[in-house]
Design a protein around this motif. Sequence first.
Motif, PDB file in Angstrom:
ATOM      1  N   ASN A  18      -3.467  12.225   6.272  1.00 29.23           N
ATOM      2  CA  ASN A  18      -4.349  12.303   5.050  1.00 29.23           C
ATOM      3  C   ASN A  18      -3.938  11.153   3.933  1.00 29.23           C
ATOM      4  OD1 ASN A  18      -3.924  15.473   6.341  1.00 29.23           O
ATOM      5  ND2 ASN A  18      -5.982  15.114   5.737  1.00 29.23           N
ATOM      6  N   ALA A  19      -2.877  10.559   4.286  1.00 29.14           N
ATOM      7  CA  ALA A  19      -1.968   9.811   3.127  1.00 29.14           C
ATOM      8  C   ALA A  19      -2.134   8.199   3.893  1.00 29.14           C
ATOM      9  CB  ALA A  19      -0.886  10.046   3.073  1.00 29.14           C
ATOM     10  N   ASP A  20      -1.946   7.267   2.703  1.00 27.64           N
ATOM     11  CA  ASP A  20      -1.821   5.853   3.209  1.00 27.64           C
ATOM     12  C   ASP A  20      -0.416   5.791   3.668  1.00 27.64           C
ATOM     13  OD1 ASP A  20      -2.504   2.770   2.987  1.00 27.64           O
ATOM     14  OD2 ASP A  20      -0.612   3.078   2.147  1.00 27.64           O
ATOM     15  N   LEU A  21      -0.002   5.389   4.762  1.00 27.71           N
ATOM     16  CA  LEU A  21       1.376   5.424   5.343  1.00 27.71           C
ATOM     17  C   LEU A  21       2.396   4.443   4.541  1.00 27.71           C
ATOM     18  CD1 LEU A  21       3.175   6.757   7.345  1.00 27.71           C
ATOM     19  CD2 LEU A  21       2.474   4.811   8.914  1.00 27.71           C
ATOM     20  N   LEU A  22       1.699   3.389   3.993  1.00 28.21           N
ATOM     21  CA  LEU A  22       2.466   2.679   3.411  1.00 28.21           C
ATOM     22  C   LEU A  22       2.972   2.874   2.060  1.00 28.21           C
ATOM     23  CD1 LEU A  22       4.171  -0.336   3.260  1.00 28.21           C
ATOM     24  CD2 LEU A  22       2.147  -1.456   2.455  1.00 28.21           C
ATOM     25  N   ASP A  23       1.822   3.789   1.318  1.00 25.23           N
ATOM     26  CA  ASP A  23       2.210   4.313  -0.122  1.00 25.23           C
ATOM     27  C   ASP A  23       3.265   5.332   0.260  1.00 25.23           C
ATOM     28  OD1 ASP A  23       1.413   4.647  -2.763  1.00 25.23           O
ATOM     29  OD2 ASP A  23       0.579   6.587  -1.983  1.00 25.23           O
ATOM     30  N   ILE A  24       3.332   5.978   1.255  1.00 30.35           N
ATOM     31  CA  ILE A  24       4.222   6.979   1.507  1.00 30.35           C
ATOM     32  C   ILE A  24       5.535   6.382   1.700  1.00 30.35           C
ATOM     33  CG2 ILE A  24       5.211   8.886   3.175  1.00 30.35           C
ATOM     34  CD1 ILE A  24       3.079  10.203   1.584  1.00 30.35           C
ATOM     35  N   LYS A  25       5.531   5.386   2.452  1.00 26.82           N
ATOM     36  CA  LYS A  25       6.835   4.777   2.828  1.00 26.82           C
ATOM     37  C   LYS A  25       7.603   4.080   1.599  1.00 26.82           C
ATOM     38  CE  LYS A  25       9.573   2.667   6.121  1.00 26.82           C
ATOM     39  NZ  LYS A  25      10.655   2.330   5.585  1.00 26.82           N
ATOM     40  N   LYS A  26       6.693   3.452   0.900  1.00 27.16           N
ATOM     41  CA  LYS A  26       7.128   2.849  -0.414  1.00 27.16           C
ATOM     42  C   LYS A  26       7.921   3.972  -1.290  1.00 27.16           C
ATOM     43  CE  LYS A  26       5.825  -1.549   0.283  1.00 27.16           C
ATOM     44  NZ  LYS A  26       6.759  -2.466   0.641  1.00 27.16           N
ATOM     45  N   LYS A  27       7.489   5.245  -1.295  1.00 30.96           N
ATOM     46  CA  LYS A  27       7.928   6.186  -2.325  1.00 30.96           C
ATOM     47  C   LYS A  27       9.342   6.973  -1.730  1.00 30.96           C
ATOM     48  CE  LYS A  27       3.535   7.164  -4.379  1.00 30.96           C
ATOM     49  NZ  LYS A  27       2.135   7.897  -4.469  1.00 30.96           N
ATOM     50  N   LEU A  28       9.530   6.626  -0.368  1.00 32.00           N
ATOM     51  CA  LEU A  28      10.559   7.248  -0.001  1.00 32.00           C
ATOM     52  C   LEU A  28      11.943   6.553   0.053  1.00 32.00           C
ATOM     53  CD1 LEU A  28       9.237   8.173   3.691  1.00 32.00           C
ATOM     54  CD2 LEU A  28      10.012   9.700   1.912  1.00 32.00           C
TER      55      LEU A  28
END
Length: 346
Positions: free
Chosen positions: A268-278
């Motif tokens: 349900n999410a953009d994977l790169l967006d999640i990765k950048k926020k981690l």
Amino acid sequence: MSQNNIQNSLFLSAAFSEKTERPPVWMMRQAGRFMPEYWEIKNKYSFLEMCKTPEIAADVTMLPVDLLGIDAAILFSDILVTAEAMGGELSFTQGVGPRFANPVRNQSHVDALLTDVDDRLQYVADAIKVIQQRLNGSIPLIGFAGAPFTVMSYLVEGGSSKDFKLTKLLIHNHPELAHQLLAKIAKVTIDYLNLQIAAGVNAVQLFDSWALALSWDDYTEFSHNYNKEIISKLNRKDIPVISFCKGSSVFAPLMADAQPDVISVDWNADLLDIKKKLPAGIAVQGNLDPHILYADKKVIKERIHRLFERMRGENGFIFNLGHGIMPDIPFDNVKYAIEVVKEYRY
């Protein structure tokens, strides 16, 4: 068997956020019902017999290794073996799923649950040793356990649930009792994962399959805090820890607070967006919609390449689905998807 026995594992390198020539690939439920070879075994034994007989568990674990060529094997077992070891009367019925004949609904039920159950789970350690003999250092073996909230939901509901009504009534009306139950499950889960690590797994994954049923506050109190405790008490030297939940696209910031090595992300999410926020050093796993595997092969290839191009230049990415393979996905499509991954180069 330690990480050092496995030569050049793409999976372990990616899990520890190191650079890899391509994303490693494994798939949740990769040893499952979409394979005819699985049914050849399943038609001879009950599901629990398969889990509890080390040679059979090893046979099933090895199916995707031999037939699909994945980069990591995952132990064939079930997240509810801990609940059974604690005293749950567990059965599996075709078309119905897991059932507990003695649901946990009150104080006496919680008090009756056992917490020193390693001897009751020894068959899992025995299976791990057989599997590692067969793998012989070729690829890593992933162990796993169900997270406390998810295991609790099965115990309280007495099986699968669409709305988790009884579980939510417990946490809202009797939070102190819910915490007693969760604490017991967490203790067993810590011991169980450490038993698997001692037996020789090379990584572990914590499955919080039903976390998406919870609000942010309830997830924090009744799920995250216990997952964090579990991860903090694992003997995790050289053993990457993967945290998975349905809802990871929402809960990823909290999941990172528990300090896993990898967060497995739903679709349900953009994977790169999640990765950048981690935080730096936390890898991501996922997040292809498993329904893509029903589609034409050209669509499968296009969607995998789209995801890979999005993640180009990012260390710490393991290809997987956002959830498990469905039973009726064509085997050839799964095999093709893995071939597409393995042919790709950054």
